[in-house]
Design a protein around this motif. Structure first.
Motif, short mmCIF file in Angstrom:
data_model
loop_
_atom_site.label_atom_id
_atom_site.label_comp_id
_atom_site.label_asym_id
_atom_site.label_seq_id
_atom_site.Cartn_x
_atom_site.Cartn_y
_atom_site.Cartn_z
N TRP A 130 -4.70 -8.96 -2.07
CA TRP A 130 -4.16 -9.99 -1.17
C TRP A 130 -5.10 -10.30 -0.01
CZ3 TRP A 130 -1.22 -11.81 -4.38
CH2 TRP A 130 -0.07 -11.23 -4.88
N ARG A 131 -6.16 -9.54 0.14
CA ARG A 131 -7.03 -9.77 1.31
C ARG A 131 -7.66 -11.15 1.23
NH1 ARG A 131 -8.20 -5.14 4.46
NH2 ARG A 131 -10.10 -5.98 5.36
N GLY A 132 -7.63 -11.86 2.32
CA GLY A 132 -8.19 -13.19 2.31
C GLY A 132 -7.31 -14.21 1.62
N ARG A 133 -6.18 -13.78 1.12
CA ARG A 133 -5.23 -14.69 0.46
C ARG A 133 -3.89 -14.51 1.13
NH1 ARG A 133 -6.73 -15.57 -5.17
NH2 ARG A 133 -8.32 -14.05 -5.61
N ARG A 134 -3.12 -15.53 1.12
CA ARG A 134 -1.74 -15.37 1.58
C ARG A 134 -0.87 -15.22 0.35
NH1 ARG A 134 -1.03 -20.53 4.22
NH2 ARG A 134 1.13 -19.92 4.58
N ARG B 28 -3.35 -3.90 -0.42
CA ARG B 28 -3.59 -3.98 1.01
C ARG B 28 -4.84 -3.28 1.51
NH1 ARG B 28 1.44 -4.17 -0.28
NH2 ARG B 28 2.55 -6.00 0.46
N GLY B 29 -5.47 -2.44 0.71
CA GLY B 29 -6.65 -1.72 1.19
C GLY B 29 -7.90 -2.60 1.19
N VAL B 30 -9.04 -1.95 1.42
CA VAL B 30 -10.32 -2.66 1.36
C VAL B 30 -10.48 -3.22 -0.06
CG1 VAL B 30 -12.83 -2.37 1.52
CG2 VAL B 30 -11.31 -1.12 3.08
N LEU C 137 7.97 7.97 -7.24
CA LEU C 137 7.72 6.55 -6.97
C LEU C 137 6.21 6.33 -6.88
CD1 LEU C 137 8.67 3.65 -6.09
CD2 LEU C 137 8.50 4.47 -3.74
N THR C 138 5.71 5.39 -7.66
CA THR C 138 4.27 5.11 -7.60
C THR C 138 4.01 3.68 -7.13
OG1 THR C 138 4.08 4.36 -9.90
CG2 THR C 138 3.74 6.71 -9.49
N GLY C 139 2.79 3.49 -6.60
CA GLY C 139 2.34 2.16 -6.19
C GLY C 139 0.92 1.93 -6.67
N ALA C 140 0.33 0.87 -6.19
CA ALA C 140 -0.96 0.42 -6.68
C ALA C 140 -2.06 1.48 -6.60
CB ALA C 140 -1.39 -0.82 -5.91
N VAL D 200 6.06 10.83 -4.01
CA VAL D 200 5.68 9.44 -3.71
C VAL D 200 4.16 9.36 -3.74
CG1 VAL D 200 5.83 7.55 -2.04
CG2 VAL D 200 7.73 9.16 -2.26
N ALA D 201 3.61 8.58 -4.67
CA ALA D 201 2.15 8.59 -4.83
C ALA D 201 1.58 7.18 -4.84
CB ALA D 201 1.77 9.30 -6.15
N GLY D 202 0.54 6.98 -4.01
CA GLY D 202 -0.24 5.75 -4.10
C GLY D 202 0.46 4.49 -3.66
N THR D 203 1.39 4.62 -2.71
CA THR D 203 2.01 3.39 -2.19
C THR D 203 1.95 3.38 -0.67
OG1 THR D 203 4.04 2.06 -2.01
CG2 THR D 203 4.35 4.41 -2.40
N SER D 204 1.77 2.17 -0.11
CA SER D 204 1.70 2.02 1.34
C SER D 204 3.09 2.12 1.96
CB SER D 204 1.05 0.69 1.72
OG SER D 204 1.73 -0.38 1.09
N SER D 205 4.13 2.17 1.13
CA SER D 205 5.51 2.33 1.61
C SER D 205 5.90 1.29 2.66
CB SER D 205 5.76 3.75 2.16
OG SER D 205 5.80 4.68 1.11
N VAL D 206 5.48 0.06 2.43
CA VAL D 206 5.84 -1.01 3.38
C VAL D 206 6.67 -2.11 2.73
CG1 VAL D 206 3.91 -0.64 4.98
CG2 VAL D 206 3.63 -2.26 3.07
N VAL D 207 6.69 -2.18 1.40
CA VAL D 207 7.40 -3.27 0.74
C VAL D 207 8.82 -2.82 0.36
CG1 VAL D 207 7.44 -4.79 -1.28
CG2 VAL D 207 5.32 -4.42 -0.05
#
Ligand code: OAD
Length: 246
Positions: A45-49, A39-41, A24-27, A188-195
């Protein structure tokens, strides 16, 4: 041998001896290609909803604003190329007997790198899908100014991605869930695993007896339950694992 190289060796050993492997890969896997994460620096989405841009309601209210966001993202992606992490996963598919790649990314870089068995849970940003007749066509990226219209009926198109509050394509999600429940190793690579529901795939694999290997420079909700965690960038770590597989 350093702790890190021992983790890489152990991961390669598990992968080599497994009959079935899922990844499973993510951003984060595309970060080293210059694609912003969510979600990182500096995340997208930072500063945006996100709910103001990536929902069916937002599109209904102001399709021009939503399309501006997606055309901007297409512009960012246009010159991005797969990085060594993408190429390593394509190589894993060739080397290992049964390898399924599941991605939350919509950038198409896994396919560009040569991966074939790819389940794109969140769709494909390069697809224009007609809001009237459902016809799909592939965007070239040549026109990043005008809102795409259906090539068949002329109605407004929407991006072929999954928005918040929408179902994942059922056939793609079922295939991913089944592959995770049947695999012996879940990478599992490169995902914050929150979505969700993507974040549950590794839990289902673990519950069915798979060993979970996580690659991420930061800890995630998955880290504690993973069998092997390798902290660091996927663009370096995935090729290091593949080198030990060949
Ligand atoms: P996130 O932006 O939430 O997380 C990116 C993860 O990649 C973080 O855990 C980083 O620590 C990690 N990372 C950063 N650089 C890395 C590198 N070089 N190598 C490996 N890992 C790295 O992205 P996702 O988990 O993919 O959904 O986000 C999931 C979904 O949330 C997206 O598909 C999108 C978003 O809202 C939709 O649009 C429906």
């Amino acid at each position: 041998m350093t702790d890190q190289s021992e983790r890489i060796r152990l991961a390669a050993e598990r992968l080599r001896s497994a009959g079935r492997v899922c990844c499973l890969t993510g951003a984060g896997v595309s970060a080293e290609s210059g694609v912003p994460t969510f979600r990182g620096v500096g995340g997208l989405w930072r500063g945006r909803r996100p709910e103001t841009l990536a929902t069916p309601e937002a599109f209904e209210d102001d399709p021009h604003e939503v399309w501006r966001f997606y055309l901007w993202r297409r512009g960012l992606l246009k010159d991005c190329k797969p990085n060594p992490g993408h190429h390593a996963l394509a190589a894993m598919e060739r080397i290992l007997p049964d390898f399924t790649l599941i991605t939350q990314n919509v950038d198409g870089l896994h396919t560009q790198a040569g991966s074939r068995n790819v389940l794109a849970l969140h769709g494909d940003i390069w697809i224009d899908r007609c809001t009237a007749c459902g016809h799909e066509s592939r965007a070239t990226g040549d026109d990043l100014e005008s809102i795409p219209r259906c090539k068949r009926c002329g109605a407004m198109a929407r991006p072929g991605v999954v928005w918040f509050g929408e179902m994942l394509p059922p056939d793609v999600f079922d295939a991913a869930r089944n592959a995770c429940r049947r695999c012996e190793v879940m990478l599992v690579a490169g995902t914050s695993s929150v979505v969700q529901p993507a974040a549950s795939l590794a839990e289902w694999a673990r519950a069915a007896g798979a060993a979970v290997i996580e690659i991420n420079p930061e800890a995630t909700p998955l880290t504690e339950s993973a069998d092997i965690t390798i902290p660091g960038p996927s663009g370096t770590l995935l090729p290091a694992i593949v080198e030990l597989l060949t």
